[in-house]
Design a protein around this motif. Sequence first.
Motif, PDB file in Angstrom:
ATOM      1  N   VAL A  41      31.117 -34.408 -28.868  1.00 55.98           N
ATOM      2  CA  VAL A  41      29.932 -33.556 -28.940  1.00 55.98           C
ATOM      3  C   VAL A  41      30.335 -32.097 -29.081  1.00 55.98           C
ATOM      4  O   VAL A  41      29.803 -31.356 -29.925  1.00 55.98           O
ATOM      5  CB  VAL A  41      29.053 -33.752 -27.675  1.00 55.98           C
ATOM      6  N   ILE A  42      31.285 -31.644 -28.271  1.00 52.15           N
ATOM      7  CA  ILE A  42      31.738 -30.250 -28.308  1.00 52.15           C
ATOM      8  C   ILE A  42      32.493 -29.954 -29.597  1.00 52.15           C
ATOM      9  O   ILE A  42      32.518 -28.816 -30.074  1.00 52.15           O
ATOM     10  CB  ILE A  42      32.621 -29.946 -27.076  1.00 52.15           C
ATOM     11  N   ASN A  43      33.075 -30.979 -30.178  1.00 52.39           N
ATOM     12  CA  ASN A  43      33.774 -30.793 -31.458  1.00 52.39           C
ATOM     13  C   ASN A  43      32.810 -30.755 -32.632  1.00 52.39           C
ATOM     14  O   ASN A  43      33.228 -30.542 -33.773  1.00 52.39           O
ATOM     15  CB  ASN A  43      34.777 -31.930 -31.677  1.00 52.39           C
ATOM     16  N   GLY A  44      31.514 -30.989 -32.359  1.00 43.52           N
ATOM     17  CA  GLY A  44      30.529 -30.992 -33.434  1.00 43.52           C
ATOM     18  C   GLY A  44      30.485 -32.300 -34.194  1.00 43.52           C
ATOM     19  O   GLY A  44      29.882 -32.371 -35.276  1.00 43.52           O
ATOM     20  N   ASP A  45      31.091 -33.326 -33.648  1.00 40.33           N
ATOM     21  CA  ASP A  45      31.154 -34.620 -34.321  1.00 40.33           C
ATOM     22  C   ASP A  45      30.053 -35.555 -33.827  1.00 40.33           C
ATOM     23  O   ASP A  45      29.344 -35.258 -32.866  1.00 40.33           O
ATOM     24  CB  ASP A  45      32.521 -35.280 -34.068  1.00 40.33           C
ATOM     25  N   GLN A  46      29.940 -36.688 -34.503  1.00 42.77           N
ATOM     26  CA  GLN A  46      29.012 -37.728 -34.079  1.00 42.77           C
ATOM     27  C   GLN A  46      29.371 -38.153 -32.657  1.00 42.77           C
ATOM     28  O   GLN A  46      30.515 -38.481 -32.360  1.00 42.77           O
ATOM     29  CB  GLN A  46      29.116 -38.936 -35.016  1.00 42.77           C
ATOM     30  N   PRO A  47      28.400 -38.144 -31.720  1.00 44.17           N
ATOM     31  CA  PRO A  47      28.727 -38.528 -30.346  1.00 44.17           C
ATOM     32  C   PRO A  47      29.084 -40.004 -30.246  1.00 44.17           C
ATOM     33  O   PRO A  47      28.547 -40.840 -30.971  1.00 44.17           O
ATOM     34  CB  PRO A  47      27.437 -38.220 -29.570  1.00 44.17           C
ATOM     35  N   ALA A  48      30.018 -40.300 -29.354  1.00 41.77           N
ATOM     36  CA  ALA A  48      30.387 -41.691 -29.119  1.00 41.77           C
ATOM     37  C   ALA A  48      29.276 -42.388 -28.345  1.00 41.77           C
ATOM     38  O   ALA A  48      28.529 -41.758 -27.581  1.00 41.77           O
ATOM     39  CB  ALA A  48      31.696 -41.758 -28.338  1.00 41.77           C
ATOM     40  N   ASN A  49      29.151 -43.691 -28.539  1.00 45.75           N
ATOM     41  CA  ASN A  49      28.226 -44.499 -27.747  1.00 45.75           C
ATOM     42  C   ASN A  49      28.990 -45.010 -26.529  1.00 45.75           C
ATOM     43  O   ASN A  49      30.086 -45.554 -26.648  1.00 45.75           O
ATOM     44  CB  ASN A  49      27.686 -45.658 -28.571  1.00 45.75           C
ATOM     45  N   ILE A  50      28.406 -44.813 -25.352  1.00 48.18           N
ATOM     46  CA  ILE A  50      29.118 -45.053 -24.100  1.00 48.18           C
ATOM     47  C   ILE A  50      28.338 -46.076 -23.270  1.00 48.18           C
ATOM     48  O   ILE A  50      27.114 -45.983 -23.141  1.00 48.18           O
ATOM     49  CB  ILE A  50      29.271 -43.746 -23.303  1.00 48.18           C
ATOM     50  N   PHE A  51      29.066 -47.036 -22.712  1.00 46.94           N
ATOM     51  CA  PHE A  51      28.440 -48.066 -21.873  1.00 46.94           C
ATOM     52  C   PHE A  51      29.062 -48.003 -20.485  1.00 46.94           C
ATOM     53  O   PHE A  51      30.273 -48.152 -20.327  1.00 46.94           O
ATOM     54  CB  PHE A  51      28.657 -49.447 -22.500  1.00 46.94           C
ATOM     55  N   LYS A  74      27.634 -58.696 -16.467  1.00 46.61           N
ATOM     56  CA  LYS A  74      27.644 -59.677 -17.545  1.00 46.61           C
ATOM     57  C   LYS A  74      26.731 -59.295 -18.705  1.00 46.61           C
ATOM     58  O   LYS A  74      26.639 -60.034 -19.679  1.00 46.61           O
ATOM     59  CB  LYS A  74      27.234 -61.055 -16.994  1.00 46.61           C
ATOM     60  N   PHE A  75      26.051 -58.147 -18.606  1.00 49.18           N
ATOM     61  CA  PHE A  75      25.124 -57.763 -19.662  1.00 49.18           C
ATOM     62  C   PHE A  75      25.842 -57.604 -20.998  1.00 49.18           C
ATOM     63  O   PHE A  75      25.336 -58.020 -22.043  1.00 49.18           O
ATOM     64  CB  PHE A  75      24.401 -56.464 -19.290  1.00 49.18           C
ATOM     65  N   ARG A  76      27.026 -57.041 -20.964  1.00 42.33           N
ATOM     66  CA  ARG A  76      27.773 -56.843 -22.206  1.00 42.33           C
ATOM     67  C   ARG A  76      27.988 -58.164 -22.940  1.00 42.33           C
ATOM     68  O   ARG A  76      27.892 -58.241 -24.162  1.00 42.33           O
ATOM     69  CB  ARG A  76      29.127 -56.192 -21.905  1.00 42.33           C
ATOM     70  N   SER A 126      29.997 -53.842 -30.609  1.00 42.61           N
ATOM     71  CA  SER A 126      30.917 -52.936 -31.316  1.00 42.61           C
ATOM     72  C   SER A 126      30.351 -51.531 -31.434  1.00 42.61           C
ATOM     73  O   SER A 126      31.106 -50.568 -31.574  1.00 42.61           O
ATOM     74  CB  SER A 126      31.230 -53.485 -32.708  1.00 42.61           C
ATOM     75  N   SER A 127      29.020 -51.387 -31.359  1.00 43.01           N
ATOM     76  CA  SER A 127      28.425 -50.049 -31.479  1.00 43.01           C
ATOM     77  C   SER A 127      28.115 -49.457 -30.109  1.00 43.01           C
ATOM     78  O   SER A 127      28.584 -48.372 -29.768  1.00 43.01           O
ATOM     79  CB  SER A 127      27.154 -50.105 -32.340  1.00 43.01           C
ATOM     80  N   LEU A 128      27.326 -50.178 -29.301  1.00 45.23           N
ATOM     81  CA  LEU A 128      26.939 -49.652 -27.990  1.00 45.23           C
ATOM     82  C   LEU A 128      28.150 -49.455 -27.085  1.00 45.23           C
ATOM     83  O   LEU A 128      28.229 -48.476 -26.347  1.00 45.23           O
ATOM     84  CB  LEU A 128      25.941 -50.601 -27.310  1.00 45.23           C
TER      85      LEU A 128
END
Length: 405
Positions: free
Chosen positions: A43-53, A183-185, A194-196
């Motif tokens: 985010v600080i680099n101005g890039d697409q934010p990663a999706n985090i679980f 176990k939700f994952r 692969s995305s979330l």
Amino acid sequence: MGLFQPDTDIFRHRDVLREDYQPEEIIGRDEELQQYISALQPVINGDQPANIFLYGKAGVGKTACTRYLLSELKEDAAEFNIDLTTIRTNCEDLSTSYQVAIQLINELRDPDDQLKPTGYPQRQVNEWLWEELDSIGGTIIIVFDEVDHINDDSILYQIPRARANGNLENSKVGIIGISNDFKFRESLSSKVQSSLCEKELQFPAYNANELRDILRQRADLAFYDDVVPHGVIAKCAAFGAKDAGDARQSLDLLMEAGDVAVEQNADQVTVEHVDEARSSLERSRIVDGVAGLTQQGHLVLYALLMLHEEGSTPIRARDVQDRYEIVCDRAAVDPLVPRRMRDHLGELAMLGIVSRTERNKGEAGGRYYEYELDTNPDLLLEALDKTVDMVGVTDAIQKRLDQSV
């Protein structure tokens, strides 16, 4: 003098012990915070934010760490001229992607331009969502707390891919999913995983030392000086560590102990106040849990109580079924099929009323669960007694339970 006077002996700022209080410093999560910071770095680099679980039991700091880091991130983003918007949605009462999309749209729209809960085509709802998100622009992070309540995962796939699919032009959107369900994952489709779950963080239970540090940090702000001795902190932490490493439980216990001290006009909170508070909280938890059960849930619980009184637990679900059918017969209620009855056992386990242990007997016996009470039977009987008339359980069943047949 009026009936109500400010407390000047025990509590200085009682709200510091509440769940929604955000501490200035996060304790006991140094490693998790460092991993979280790394995941948010794009985010600080101005890039697409990663999706985090994020996953872990309730009360282990997932939401607190998220609030803390997103607050810090917004301040730092402004310094580096990064246009950042954060949106938080609790999914506890949302079971479908459609409902989630409607709620997101309404959170982004003016109060006089809200959508109804139902009645729109899915495609139209999605288009409105993309319009609202794209009108914000810049970087957007959407936090889905209790994400495991969403039964279909289409929105968890569509939002992370919205820009790549041409649905967004001006906005870069990332998701933070928070779940108490380990176990939700596994229940997610591979494409959503692969995305979330691009970045995964597991939050372990707090140990007693970490809970003591958390409680002391809050107690120093919540109570007047010298009101909460070390022994009280240690006892509240020990209960939390024993139950689930749950800071929320320990903080609730400390707050209730403070309330008991206030009621008794004490000068200090004592370990005896903690014991009284624990009994009070346990009774409230059981009464609320039992009151929320369906008629069939009450009958399953009655069956397990009988088996407990007879010394027949831990016990397999198939053996609970036999007793449950007897209870249903006495109550003049049609019993559920075994699979549905097991669902009610699972709900009792989720509420902490029953414990469920997995057994593996190898090829000969296979894998199965055993169930037993994880709650004071007297408190359960007290709570059930208030539901007898409502669910139509007969006096004969209560008498049989009392006699421990």
